[in-house]
Design a protein around this motif. Structure first.
Motif, short mmCIF file in Angstrom:
data_model
loop_
_atom_site.label_atom_id
_atom_site.label_comp_id
_atom_site.label_asym_id
_atom_site.label_seq_id
_atom_site.Cartn_x
_atom_site.Cartn_y
_atom_site.Cartn_z
N HIS A 192 0.86 -1.19 0.00
CA HIS A 192 0.00 0.00 0.00
C HIS A 192 0.89 1.24 0.00
O HIS A 192 1.72 1.43 0.90
N ASP A 247 0.97 5.31 -0.10
CA ASP A 247 0.18 6.52 0.15
C ASP A 247 0.83 7.72 -0.49
O ASP A 247 1.95 8.09 -0.15
N MET A 273 -4.02 10.52 -2.27
CA MET A 273 -4.66 11.55 -1.44
C MET A 273 -4.18 12.90 -1.98
O MET A 273 -3.47 13.65 -1.32
N HIS A 288 -2.72 4.64 -3.16
CA HIS A 288 -3.80 5.42 -2.53
C HIS A 288 -3.48 6.89 -2.75
O HIS A 288 -2.59 7.44 -2.10
N ASP A 305 -8.56 0.94 5.82
CA ASP A 305 -7.28 1.64 6.01
C ASP A 305 -7.37 2.55 7.23
O ASP A 305 -8.18 3.47 7.26
ZN ZN Z 1 -3.66 4.63 2.71
#
Ligand code: ZN
Ligand code: DX5
Length: 217
Positions: free
Chosen positions: A31, A33, A66, A64, A174
């Motif tokens: 994962h 970020d 953001m 992911h 998450d």
């Molecule tokens: Zn995340």
């Protein structure tokens, strides 16, 4: 459940070693970020680091995003090895276009739901996406506490997934995952657990991943 260690909690001075460690310890996905300091009040890592990770990490990469206006970077991250791209609906006014970009470039598409965002916002998209990510913390930082009120949304999403026979759709959680909250997720038919601090702060990563994986109801 599949386990996706969040490298945000890794020691970035030794990133390759840290990633090798979780791969050898049985991680299923990585994962990653990506933060821009605008959509969330933090900046994590970006394109050069993703590029480096892609040269050595032979594991599906769960990216992911953001970031504001993810449509500007989706193709870049897929070119750099992203297998899953998850975006936040609040970050773009071109959600449909973003999902198409992800799919047309060969990756799997995910939508992330912040703790306060209602499931209704994403219902029309569920048949077309591959992954629904429940944020159980406010995005931006690791090491926060699991927000229990999100469990009600997981239950609602499970009813919807069953009713509409959306068997292709994976549920991911998450934020604040440990052995206790992993059990709650297992009870609510979650398919993938993201875990940062619990895994990377552990003295026995293999055992920790095994315990999270084995958690069942
Ligand atoms: Zn995340
Ligand atoms: C935060 C990130 C998470 C974070 C989770 O915005 O999306 O992936 O790394 O960290 P833990 O597992 O420590 O809550």
């Amino acid at each position: 459940m599949l386990i996706a260690p969040s490298i945000l909690a890794a020691d970035f001075g030794y990133l390759k070693n840290e990633i090798d460690k979780v791969i050898n310890a049985g991680a299923d996905l990585l994962h990653i970020d990506i933060m821009d300091g605008q959509f969330v009040p933090n900046i994590s890592l970006g394109i050069p680091v993703m590029e480096a990770i892609n040269t050595y990490a032979d594991l599906p990469k769960d990216v992911h995003l953001m970031i504001k206006n993810p449509e500007n970077f989706i193709v870049k991250f897929i070119d750099l090895g992203a297998d899953y791209i998850t975006i936040h609906p609040e970050a773009t006014n071109q959600l449909e276009y973003c999902l198409e970009l992800i799919k047309n470039n060969g990756a799997k598409a995910g939508i992330a739901l912040n703790p306060e965002t209602s499931l209704d916002v994403v219902l029309p998209y569920l048949p077309k996406i591959d992954l629904l990510l429940f944020m159980t913390i406010n995005p931006g930082f690791g090491g926060q506490k699991f927000i229990h009120s999100v469990v009600e949304k997981m239950k609602e999403a499970n009813r919807y997934r069953e009713l509409h026979k959306l068997d292709h759709l994976l549920f991911e959680v998450d934020g604040g995952i440990n052995e206790h909250t992993a059990k709650i997720c297992a009870e609510n038919k979650i398919d993938i657990l993201v875990s940062g601090s619990t895994i990377f702060d552990s003295n026995d990563i293999e055992k920790t991943i095994e315990n999270l994986k084995k958690t069942n109801c």
